[in-house]
Design a protein around this motif. Sequence first.
Motif, mmCIF file in Angstrom:
data_model
loop_
_atom_site.group_PDB
_atom_site.id
_atom_site.type_symbol
_atom_site.label_atom_id
_atom_site.label_comp_id
_atom_site.label_asym_id
_atom_site.label_seq_id
_atom_site.Cartn_x
_atom_site.Cartn_y
_atom_site.Cartn_z
ATOM 1 N N HIS A 122 0.796 -1.239 -0.010
ATOM 2 C CA HIS A 122 0.095 0.205 0.018
ATOM 3 C C HIS A 122 1.030 1.165 0.000
ATOM 4 C CE1 HIS A 122 -4.070 -1.333 0.400
ATOM 5 N NE2 HIS A 122 -3.780 -2.493 1.108
ATOM 6 N N GLU A 123 1.995 1.211 0.899
ATOM 7 C CA GLU A 123 2.686 2.476 1.052
ATOM 8 C C GLU A 123 3.594 2.741 -0.287
ATOM 9 O OE1 GLU A 123 2.936 4.437 3.204
ATOM 10 O OE2 GLU A 123 1.299 3.530 4.356
ATOM 11 N N ILE A 124 4.013 1.700 -1.198
ATOM 12 C CA ILE A 124 4.803 1.987 -2.100
ATOM 13 C C ILE A 124 4.089 2.069 -3.481
ATOM 14 C CG2 ILE A 124 6.796 0.941 -1.325
ATOM 15 C CD1 ILE A 124 6.373 -1.460 -3.065
ATOM 16 N N GLY A 125 2.731 1.709 -3.380
ATOM 17 C CA GLY A 125 1.920 1.848 -4.759
ATOM 18 C C GLY A 125 1.792 3.134 -5.376
ATOM 19 N N THR A 126 1.594 4.248 -4.209
ATOM 20 C CA THR A 126 1.426 5.448 -4.734
ATOM 21 C C THR A 126 2.386 5.882 -5.575
ATOM 22 O OG1 THR A 126 -0.395 5.782 -3.304
ATOM 23 C CG2 THR A 126 0.692 7.682 -4.240
ATOM 24 N N PRO A 127 3.846 5.988 -4.597
ATOM 25 C CA PRO A 127 4.863 6.531 -5.369
ATOM 26 C C PRO A 127 5.314 5.959 -6.758
ATOM 27 C CG PRO A 127 5.179 6.335 -3.155
ATOM 28 C CD PRO A 127 3.959 5.826 -3.469
ATOM 29 N N LEU A 128 4.864 4.714 -6.901
ATOM 30 C CA LEU A 128 5.462 3.810 -7.927
ATOM 31 C C LEU A 128 4.392 4.455 -9.303
ATOM 32 C CD1 LEU A 128 6.115 0.367 -7.017
ATOM 33 C CD2 LEU A 128 7.620 2.014 -7.921
ATOM 34 N N GLY A 129 3.168 4.636 -8.930
ATOM 35 C CA GLY A 129 2.425 5.240 -9.546
ATOM 36 C C GLY A 129 2.949 6.678 -10.328
ATOM 37 N N VAL A 130 3.233 7.555 -9.186
ATOM 38 C CA VAL A 130 3.813 8.941 -9.768
ATOM 39 C C VAL A 130 5.020 8.708 -10.686
ATOM 40 C CG1 VAL A 130 4.861 11.037 -8.795
ATOM 41 C CG2 VAL A 130 2.770 9.962 -7.825
ATOM 42 N N ILE A 131 5.983 7.886 -10.419
ATOM 43 C CA ILE A 131 7.222 7.734 -11.053
ATOM 44 C C ILE A 131 7.019 7.148 -12.501
ATOM 45 C CG2 ILE A 131 9.497 6.174 -11.378
ATOM 46 C CD1 ILE A 131 9.396 6.161 -8.264
ATOM 47 N N ARG A 132 5.843 6.165 -12.703
ATOM 48 C CA ARG A 132 5.440 5.884 -13.901
ATOM 49 C C ARG A 132 5.125 6.847 -14.885
ATOM 50 N NH1 ARG A 132 1.692 3.513 -17.109
ATOM 51 N NH2 ARG A 132 2.242 1.416 -18.065
ATOM 52 N N GLY A 133 4.028 7.889 -14.050
ATOM 53 C CA GLY A 133 3.383 8.870 -15.076
ATOM 54 C C GLY A 133 4.313 9.769 -15.376
ATOM 55 N N ARG A 134 5.463 10.120 -14.550
ATOM 56 C CA ARG A 134 6.490 11.059 -15.037
ATOM 57 C C ARG A 134 7.271 10.531 -16.085
ATOM 58 N NH1 ARG A 134 7.010 15.240 -11.326
ATOM 59 N NH2 ARG A 134 5.016 15.699 -10.599
ATOM 60 N N ALA A 135 7.676 8.993 -16.221
ATOM 61 C CA ALA A 135 8.568 8.531 -17.157
ATOM 62 C C ALA A 135 7.714 8.529 -18.686
ATOM 63 C CB ALA A 135 8.887 7.089 -16.795
ATOM 64 N N GLU A 136 6.379 8.182 -18.214
ATOM 65 C CA GLU A 136 5.400 8.335 -19.637
ATOM 66 C C GLU A 136 5.566 9.513 -20.187
ATOM 67 O OE1 GLU A 136 1.866 6.433 -18.684
ATOM 68 O OE2 GLU A 136 2.248 4.307 -19.213
ATOM 69 N N TYR A 137 5.512 10.294 -19.262
ATOM 70 C CA TYR A 137 5.313 11.901 -19.647
ATOM 71 C C TYR A 137 6.555 12.447 -20.383
ATOM 72 C CZ TYR A 137 5.099 16.951 -19.573
ATOM 73 O OH TYR A 137 5.046 18.547 -19.687
ATOM 74 N N VAL A 138 7.722 12.076 -19.510
ATOM 75 C CA VAL A 138 8.986 12.576 -20.595
ATOM 76 C C VAL A 138 9.237 11.726 -21.768
ATOM 77 C CG1 VAL A 138 11.493 12.272 -19.981
ATOM 78 C CG2 VAL A 138 9.899 12.921 -18.093
ATOM 79 N N GLN A 139 8.661 10.324 -21.753
ATOM 80 C CA GLN A 139 8.834 9.443 -22.935
ATOM 81 C C GLN A 139 8.327 10.340 -24.339
ATOM 82 O OE1 GLN A 139 7.432 5.707 -22.784
ATOM 83 N NE2 GLN A 139 8.971 4.792 -23.933
ATOM 84 N N ASP A 140 6.919 10.710 -23.713
ATOM 85 C CA ASP A 140 6.154 11.316 -24.920
ATOM 86 C C ASP A 140 6.750 12.437 -25.324
ATOM 87 O OD1 ASP A 140 4.238 9.202 -24.544
ATOM 88 O OD2 ASP A 140 2.819 10.307 -23.246
ATOM 89 N N LYS A 141 7.275 13.418 -24.408
ATOM 90 C CA LYS A 141 7.961 14.532 -24.888
ATOM 91 C C LYS A 141 9.098 14.259 -25.711
ATOM 92 C CE LYS A 141 5.184 17.583 -22.855
ATOM 93 N NZ LYS A 141 4.672 18.882 -23.555
ATOM 94 N N LEU A 142 10.026 13.470 -25.413
ATOM 95 C CA LEU A 142 11.290 13.252 -26.085
ATOM 96 C C LEU A 142 10.968 12.459 -27.371
ATOM 97 C CD1 LEU A 142 13.549 12.114 -23.097
ATOM 98 C CD2 LEU A 142 13.514 14.468 -24.236
ATOM 99 N N GLY A 143 9.782 11.659 -27.505
ATOM 100 C CA GLY A 143 9.622 10.950 -28.597
ATOM 101 C C GLY A 143 10.285 9.569 -28.490
ATOM 102 N N MET A 144 9.908 8.545 -29.465
ATOM 103 C CA MET A 144 10.361 7.289 -29.455
ATOM 104 C C MET A 144 11.865 7.144 -30.188
ATOM 105 S SD MET A 144 8.400 5.694 -27.797
ATOM 106 C CE MET A 144 8.993 3.911 -27.969
ATOM 107 N N GLU A 145 12.151 8.301 -31.018
ATOM 108 C CA GLU A 145 13.341 8.424 -31.678
ATOM 109 C C GLU A 145 14.404 8.971 -30.785
ATOM 110 O OE1 GLU A 145 13.600 7.031 -34.376
ATOM 111 O OE2 GLU A 145 11.399 6.782 -34.674
ATOM 112 N N HIS A 146 14.090 9.287 -29.530
ATOM 113 C CA HIS A 146 15.191 10.179 -28.548
ATOM 114 C C HIS A 146 16.244 8.833 -28.053
ATOM 115 C CE1 HIS A 146 17.148 12.264 -25.345
ATOM 116 N NE2 HIS A 146 16.678 13.504 -26.087
#
Length: 704
Positions: free
Chosen positions: A482-506
């Motif tokens: 329960h405790e680590i579920g929320t931080p992991l969700g935040v990390i995954r969201g930020r990683a997907e956000y950066v991935q979308d910004k940089l693009g798949m060719e980066h």
Amino acid sequence: MRSSVLPVLLLCTALAGVIGGAFHFIRRDRQALVDQFARERNAQLQEATRGVSESLEDVGEDLSFTGELLSQPGTVEEHRRELRALLEAVGQYKAIIVFGRDGKERLRLLDKRTGAALARNYPTEAIRATASEALRDPSGHIHASPPVEGDATGWLRAFGTALPEDAPEGGGAVVVLVDSAPLFAPLRLLTTESDTQLLLLGAHGVPTALSAPTLADWYARLGEDAQHVPGLAELARRMRAGEEGTLVIDRAEAVRLGLGDAEVVASFTPVRFKNGAAWPVATLSSTRVLRSHEQSLVLRLSLAALLVSGFLIAFGVYVVLARTRAVALQESLRHASRLAHLHDKTQKILDHIPTGVLALSTSGRITAANRALASRMPPDVVGASLAAAFPQAHAPVIQRLEELVGAAVSDGRVRSLHGEPLRLFEEEGQYNVHAVPLEPHQPDVRTLLVLEDLSSLRALEGQLLRAEKLATVGVLAAGIAHEIGTPLGVIRGRAEYVQDKLGMEHPQAPGLGTIVEQIDRVSRTIRQLLDFSRLQPAESRAVALAPVVKAVQELLRVEAERRRVSLELELPPQLPALAADADQLQQVLVNLVLNACDACEPGGRVRLSATSVEADAPGAWGQVCITIEDDGCGIAPRHLNQVFDPFFTTKKRGLGTGLGLSMVAQIVRNHGGRIELDSAPSQGTRATLRWPAAAPAREEQHVG
């Protein structure tokens, strides 16, 4: 001498009491036999009168049919042809006569077979009287005449009913001259027994030709001689009143009526005639057969009493002669019985004690062993030494036991060893050992050696501690999840956000994708932890196994093909439904089949089969045995007791969380089932689920 004769006298007195009681019960039960006899005769009479009633009803229906026929439009000749057909169809009908509303005869048809004789002795008065009575009542009411005068058989009677008012010429009446003997044929069967006579009264209260002549004669004289036959007078009164039942006529009156020297049971009932007068009927049956059985029984009892009395006299003589020899043996028998009783009681107590007990003689030899210990020792242990009784024990262990026994005998008090690890049998165990000294004047049982096996208790304690640890680990794991579920969700969201910004060719896109994949993997582990810690109760309902197995096969088909493993199914067509939550049942099968595929090499085989197991107790529901077998690598013996523990896995690091089989075991237990594993290295694994079958549909409806 007096003490020897007394038992014989008591036995004779008891015999006399038994014989007297037997005669008392015979007299008491005679009434029950008479009542049973009356019920049987009454049942026979009821059955016969039903057949007569049906025959009379047929006559009534034919009269009604004739009235309806005459009410229909048509010429006289047409009506004559139709009535002629009815007359020829029914053999007991001798004539059909139609009267007008004014009482005058309009139509007469005679039976061709007896028409000539009937024309010569035509019963004009009886037919006209019946027609007159019918005209006074509404249509449908049936009138029957007394026996026709001049008829030698006494069975010729006229039956009549009024025609409907809408009949031609305003109505009238129709009369049928009937030979009523065949109608009452079922009653003749009652008189086939010589002890049964019949009394049948017509609708006008006159005995018919079927009545016994003697009874008919007495019935005709009731007005003058009723005081001589009160039973018959009461029977006649109740018959004329239309009652039904039974009554008993005493022996004296039975003799007077010519029915034999025994009580008579009279059963009576009216023969019902719809829309017509009833015909009272009674059967009078003698109870001579019952008296014959009673006399035979009394005779047999008397002979038996004489034989038993002779035997008792002979036995009394024998007792007197044997008394002198018996006195000398009584005292020794009493002591022997007392000793045997004490020995038996002691042996039973020792055999039912779960603790092992050995009896040792003064020389240290075994003289007895209770059941708990004898089942684990070699046969013929009595007379052997401790070393022979425990062949698996090492010499120091035997020496220690002998020293303990010797110390107890020398000190005269109990000596004990507590919680000692000893190898007395095939496996080493923990024991409490007590040496108990007994009285020295019994050399065969000088010492008792008591062995308490603590191995099971220690195993239970270990399981309890292990269960507490597992519960603590489960709660801790759920909290961490329960405790680590929320931080992991935040990390995954930020990683997907950066991935979308940089693009798949980066250049950094693959690294961000790896982060998302690893976070998804951790999330799956978290979900399994949460599912394990808060598994919901099963909501069982009837679930067919075949569709669930087909769904599992479809889900894992691609995975099995990828691993080149053959997945085989074997389900019988007539398999009872399971009491299960369908989703949880599918989860169990998916986990077990997937584990079996993981254990197989390419080209391996996984087989899922099911059989029905009958219930082992009346009224219980059966089980369905589901088996998942593979020919994979198997499980090491040291791991068999751990495979259902949370977080235990034999897979490589990162390939399993160790929660799959734990959840399977928990789901099976929640459904009231049982799971068993049979495996050996390189021999494959067989997982067996014993799942409760669903209740049959009719039982579910009844419970609801």
